[in-house]
Design a protein around this motif. Structure first.
Motif, PDB file in Angstrom:
ATOM      1  N   ARG A   1      43.220  43.379  36.686  1.00  0.00           N
ATOM      2  CA  ARG A   1      41.887  43.359  37.565  1.00  0.00           C
ATOM      3  C   ARG A   1      41.927  42.041  38.284  1.00  0.00           C
ATOM      4  O   ARG A   1      42.111  40.773  37.677  1.00  0.00           O
ATOM      5  CB  ARG A   1      40.775  43.452  36.858  1.00  0.00           C
ATOM      6  CG  ARG A   1      40.977  44.834  36.204  1.00  0.00           C
ATOM      7  CD  ARG A   1      39.664  45.034  35.001  1.00  0.00           C
ATOM      8  NE  ARG A   1      40.066  45.846  33.857  1.00  0.00           N
ATOM      9  CZ  ARG A   1      40.711  45.627  33.034  1.00  0.00           C
ATOM     10  NH1 ARG A   1      41.297  44.414  32.869  1.00  0.00           N
ATOM     11  NH2 ARG A   1      40.840  46.645  31.750  1.00  0.00           N
TER      12      ARG A   1
ATOM     13  N   LEU B   1      39.345  39.413  40.544  1.00  0.00           N
ATOM     14  CA  LEU B   1      37.974  39.398  40.774  1.00  0.00           C
ATOM     15  C   LEU B   1      37.565  37.929  41.513  1.00  0.00           C
ATOM     16  O   LEU B   1      38.135  36.770  41.184  1.00  0.00           O
ATOM     17  CB  LEU B   1      37.022  39.380  39.449  1.00  0.00           C
ATOM     18  CG  LEU B   1      37.327  40.621  38.452  1.00  0.00           C
ATOM     19  CD1 LEU B   1      36.595  40.358  37.187  1.00  0.00           C
ATOM     20  CD2 LEU B   1      37.138  42.052  38.884  1.00  0.00           C
ATOM     21  N   GLY B   2      36.952  37.884  42.443  1.00  0.00           N
ATOM     22  CA  GLY B   2      36.385  36.954  43.403  1.00  0.00           C
ATOM     23  C   GLY B   2      35.229  36.538  43.422  1.00  0.00           C
ATOM     24  O   GLY B   2      34.476  37.343  42.573  1.00  0.00           O
ATOM     25  N   GLN B   3      34.885  35.513  43.626  1.00  0.00           N
ATOM     26  CA  GLN B   3      33.206  35.145  43.731  1.00  0.00           C
ATOM     27  C   GLN B   3      32.509  34.683  42.508  1.00  0.00           C
ATOM     28  O   GLN B   3      32.526  35.555  41.611  1.00  0.00           O
ATOM     29  CB  GLN B   3      32.216  36.054  44.416  1.00  0.00           C
ATOM     30  CG  GLN B   3      32.656  36.388  45.888  1.00  0.00           C
ATOM     31  CD  GLN B   3      32.139  34.907  46.687  1.00  0.00           C
ATOM     32  OE1 GLN B   3      31.323  34.254  46.329  1.00  0.00           O
ATOM     33  NE2 GLN B   3      32.619  35.014  47.967  1.00  0.00           N
TER      34      GLN B   3
ATOM     35  N   ALA C   1      29.822  36.693  40.766  1.00  0.00           N
ATOM     36  CA  ALA C   1      30.299  38.024  40.399  1.00  0.00           C
ATOM     37  C   ALA C   1      31.189  38.050  39.396  1.00  0.00           C
ATOM     38  O   ALA C   1      31.097  39.053  38.321  1.00  0.00           O
ATOM     39  CB  ALA C   1      30.876  38.736  41.509  1.00  0.00           C
TER      40      ALA C   1
ATOM     41  N   GLU D   1      28.909  37.227  36.207  1.00  0.00           N
ATOM     42  CA  GLU D   1      28.250  38.808  35.918  1.00  0.00           C
ATOM     43  C   GLU D   1      29.148  39.749  35.035  1.00  0.00           C
ATOM     44  O   GLU D   1      28.706  40.388  34.263  1.00  0.00           O
ATOM     45  CB  GLU D   1      27.494  39.523  37.075  1.00  0.00           C
ATOM     46  CG  GLU D   1      26.761  38.541  37.667  1.00  0.00           C
ATOM     47  CD  GLU D   1      24.993  39.090  37.554  1.00  0.00           C
ATOM     48  OE1 GLU D   1      24.827  40.154  36.430  1.00  0.00           O
ATOM     49  OE2 GLU D   1      24.217  38.555  37.912  1.00  0.00           O
ATOM     50  N   TYR D   2      30.347  39.752  35.554  1.00  0.00           N
ATOM     51  CA  TYR D   2      31.662  40.695  35.064  1.00  0.00           C
ATOM     52  C   TYR D   2      31.863  39.924  33.582  1.00  0.00           C
ATOM     53  O   TYR D   2      31.902  40.860  32.434  1.00  0.00           O
ATOM     54  CB  TYR D   2      32.754  40.416  35.903  1.00  0.00           C
ATOM     55  CG  TYR D   2      34.020  41.236  35.093  1.00  0.00           C
ATOM     56  CD1 TYR D   2      34.168  42.491  35.320  1.00  0.00           C
ATOM     57  CD2 TYR D   2      34.770  40.527  34.532  1.00  0.00           C
ATOM     58  CE1 TYR D   2      35.049  43.396  34.617  1.00  0.00           C
ATOM     59  CE2 TYR D   2      35.879  41.288  33.910  1.00  0.00           C
ATOM     60  CZ  TYR D   2      36.222  42.436  34.316  1.00  0.00           C
ATOM     61  OH  TYR D   2      37.108  43.489  33.414  1.00  0.00           O
TER      62      TYR D   2
ATOM     63  N   GLU E   1      28.823  41.137  31.377  1.00  0.00           N
ATOM     64  CA  GLU E   1      28.927  42.725  31.037  1.00  0.00           C
ATOM     65  C   GLU E   1      29.996  42.984  30.083  1.00  0.00           C
ATOM     66  O   GLU E   1      29.805  43.962  29.315  1.00  0.00           O
ATOM     67  CB  GLU E   1      29.035  43.487  32.298  1.00  0.00           C
ATOM     68  CG  GLU E   1      27.595  43.320  33.365  1.00  0.00           C
ATOM     69  CD  GLU E   1      27.916  44.091  34.501  1.00  0.00           C
ATOM     70  OE1 GLU E   1      29.009  44.761  34.813  1.00  0.00           O
ATOM     71  OE2 GLU E   1      26.815  43.909  35.329  1.00  0.00           O
ATOM     72  N   THR E   2      31.155  42.404  30.293  1.00  0.00           N
ATOM     73  CA  THR E   2      32.329  42.834  29.423  1.00  0.00           C
ATOM     74  C   THR E   2      32.301  42.346  28.046  1.00  0.00           C
ATOM     75  O   THR E   2      32.392  42.884  27.087  1.00  0.00           O
ATOM     76  CB  THR E   2      33.613  42.281  30.181  1.00  0.00           C
ATOM     77  OG1 THR E   2      33.500  42.817  31.609  1.00  0.00           O
ATOM     78  CG2 THR E   2      34.902  42.879  29.650  1.00  0.00           C
TER      79      THR E   2
END
Lengths: 218, 218
Positions: free
Chosen positions: A66, A68-70, A73, A76-77, A80-81
């Motif tokens: 995976r 992921l950028g930003q 974001a 937050e990932y 959550e993970t």
């Protein structure tokens, strides 16, 4: 969750710095992939990196396959993970306050002062070093005045929100680092300095500092 | 949740526009409190409004006694407080993608082109209208090129992410409105135009348009 984590980072990028703090607060080991934002016209613009992130910006977090950028974001990932320790308070109003503080940095201060903007001011608009410094201090000053007022509430505590670090602290500390780099007078912002000091006492914030990165330059 | 909702808004503010879309997608009635960003030097800088939001920016959402700032924080609050229909996908990777798209607008495009920045370019740096237009188009162009590439994936659907509108669409549509206002050539961004068209077919997006606001000027 044994899949490896890889962070495309630049030691002095304040957006990458936010994510490093988040990873360290969660106790998550990761590999740093340095992306030099200046050398050779900026490695973030090279074909290989653009395939990873069409935005041509760091940070990028790779978690297994995976990508992921930003920075916000990504944070937050992470939250959550790997929910513990949480980077957000338990109540919706508290979360809104923490996100608003984080965005006061990430939307209203930092985008105006990053490398590509300073390059445009210099190369396209012909602004000299003094004008560029004044620009940076202007936007950080306005933003910090607002954050200073936002921190001056009962919801404030040792950190931006209560007595545990949150997303807001992950954003504020790198922005203060930038402010010092641009020699902003911090005297009008005692709440911000107090929160920064509390954060820097924690090993997670210390390990994430630009000068402690593998790609740091003296 | 019968407490009233009040949105401090300006018809042409693209950050307020995002929140109006979110409120409409959730079917939440609200009262608009117009804050004129230009008249009298900007009503957002007046003492009364500064007590509401020390950031001196719209939007601000008031929910009963709770006062919330920053458009993305407000949208997340709406989504947590009224979960249906959801503005975020169910999986963490999908949520990260949606938030990254939203932030590609809210962190990397919009902050460079809002009113206060254009005023600084004009008043402090003495940049003429052509230079200011070029500045705006430059940053929207770079940002849209990245978003166009991000939308060109199997995760794309009718909207930014799959077949229901999300936080990303709430941000993208107002940014396209701005791009058109500044006469950016949209031909290089067919994915963005396709998503915009799908959104504008929905009553929620239509009702939130600047020209449909009580404070709109011809």
């Amino acid at each position: 969750m044994t899949e490896p984590l890889k962070l495309y980072s630049y030691w002095r990028s304040s957006a990458a710095y936010r994510v490093r703090i988040g990873l360290d607060l969660k106790g998550l080991p990761y590999e740093t992939v340095p992306v030099h934002l200046v050398r050779d016209g900026g490695e973030q613009h090279a074909e290989a990196f653009r395939r990873t992130n069409p935005q041509e910006l760091v940070p990028v977090l790779q978690h297994g396959e995976r990508v992921l950028g930003q920075s916000l974001a990504i944070l937050e990932y992470l939250d959550e993970t790997w929910p513990q320790p949480s980077l957000l308070p338990a109540d919706a109003v508290g979360r809104a306050r923490v996100r608003a503080l984080a965005q006061a940095v990430a939307c209203d201060i930092h985008p105006l002062n990053n490398l590509r903007v300073l390059q445009y001011l210099e190369n396209t608009l012909g602004q000299d070093a003094d004008a560029r410094m004044a620009w940076v201090r202007h936007w950080i000053g306005i933003g910090f005045a607002a954050i200073e007022a936002m921190l001056d509430t009962p919801a404030g505590g040792r950190f931006c929100h209560g007595d545990a670090p949150t997303l807001a602290d992950c954003c504020l500390v790198p922005q203060v680092y930038n402010a010092r780099r641009f020699k902003l007078d911090m005297a009008p912002y005692p709440n911000i300095e107090r929160v920064e000091a509390a954060c820097l006492e924690l090993p997670a914030f210390d390990g994430a500092r630009p000068e402690n990165q593998p790609d740091a330059v003296e």
